[in-house]
Design an enzyme around this catalytic site. Sequence first.
Site, PDB file in Angstrom:
ATOM      1  N   HIS A   1      -4.892   1.268   7.585  1.00  0.00           N
ATOM      2  CA  HIS A   1      -3.543   1.829   7.694  1.00  0.00           C
ATOM      3  C   HIS A   1      -3.308   2.874   6.597  1.00  0.00           C
ATOM      4  CE1 HIS A   1       1.002   1.376   8.265  1.00  0.00           C
ATOM      5  NE2 HIS A   1       0.900   2.027   7.120  1.00  0.00           N
ATOM      6  N   GLU A   2      -3.649   2.530   5.346  1.00  0.00           N
ATOM      7  CA  GLU A   2      -3.392   3.462   4.233  1.00  0.00           C
ATOM      8  C   GLU A   2      -4.266   4.707   4.324  1.00  0.00           C
ATOM      9  OE1 GLU A   2      -0.799   3.242   2.514  1.00  0.00           O
ATOM     10  OE2 GLU A   2      -0.369   1.215   3.216  1.00  0.00           O
TER      11      GLU A   2
ATOM     12  N   HIS B   1      -3.166   7.464   6.579  1.00  0.00           N
ATOM     13  CA  HIS B   1      -2.161   8.378   6.028  1.00  0.00           C
ATOM     14  C   HIS B   1      -2.815   9.642   5.468  1.00  0.00           C
ATOM     15  CE1 HIS B   1       1.692   6.330   6.332  1.00  0.00           C
ATOM     16  NE2 HIS B   1       1.189   5.220   5.835  1.00  0.00           N
TER      17      HIS B   1
ATOM     18  N   CYS C   1       5.596   0.192   8.006  1.00  0.00           N
ATOM     19  CA  CYS C   1       5.241   1.302   7.125  1.00  0.00           C
ATOM     20  C   CYS C   1       6.484   1.771   6.384  1.00  0.00           C
ATOM     21  CB  CYS C   1       4.656   2.453   7.953  1.00  0.00           C
ATOM     22  SG  CYS C   1       4.157   3.876   6.965  1.00  0.00           S
ATOM     23  N   LEU C   2       6.339   2.025   5.082  1.00  0.00           N
ATOM     24  CA  LEU C   2       7.489   2.480   4.293  1.00  0.00           C
ATOM     25  C   LEU C   2       8.016   3.819   4.806  1.00  0.00           C
ATOM     26  CD1 LEU C   2       6.112   1.617   0.741  1.00  0.00           C
ATOM     27  CD2 LEU C   2       7.764   0.310   2.095  1.00  0.00           C
TER      28      LEU C   2
ATOM     29  N   GLN D   1       2.809  10.012   1.383  1.00  0.00           N
ATOM     30  CA  GLN D   1       4.102   9.317   1.474  1.00  0.00           C
ATOM     31  C   GLN D   1       5.009   9.626   0.293  1.00  0.00           C
ATOM     32  OE1 GLN D   1       2.221   5.246   2.290  1.00  0.00           O
ATOM     33  NE2 GLN D   1       4.072   5.201   3.552  1.00  0.00           N
TER      34      GLN D   1
ATOM     35  N   GLY E   1       0.834  -1.197   0.000  1.00  0.00           N
ATOM     36  CA  GLY E   1       0.000   0.000   0.000  1.00  0.00           C
ATOM     37  C   GLY E   1       0.867   1.245   0.000  1.00  0.00           C
TER      38      GLY E   1
END
Length: 191
Positions: A148-149, A152, A106-107, A54, A49
Amino acid sequence: MALLKIARMGNPVLRKKTRELTASEIRSEPIQKLIQDMRETMLDIGGIGLAAPQVHEALKLAIIEVPDSSPRYPKYGGAEDLGFTVFINPKIRVLDAKEQGFWEGCLSVPGLRGLVYRPRKIEVTYLDERGKSQKLEAEGFVATVVQHELDHLEGVLYVDRIQDRTKLAFIEEYERYWLPTEDSDVGELPD
Ligand code: NI
């Protein structure tokens, strides 16, 4: 196409208020290119994702692709997958508030895992990459990925949602001490 740079925790863009996209913006060349670049970036890193903040864009846009092989913990509906999906201007509704725990990564927070509890079943209404209205019901692993996404897009990182901060670990320590087993009541959601 281009690989995009990932913003890491501490970069204010991850905490900014995002704005909605109009139907004509969605169909515009810059947004279509952004979606393609985000997809290429996500595939390159091996993520499941990626949200626009991000990649330094404060827009209500996120992409998710959960391949079949990704979920490792069948008890949370691990057989579920989600083909490449673009969520624009999404709204979440909780269908089952009973919470499930996943060790999330998470990235934008590289090298760490943290245990987060979220509602187990949700419904999302959103626009797709053609500006068409869509609705998705998700549970288990996919429900956590989606929440989660979409967090953001509200400037929220998973670390904000960790209730027990003893369950925030570097990946090496996570794998040594906390890796879920088949008997665990929690699952794992990688970067
Ligand atoms: Ni993330």
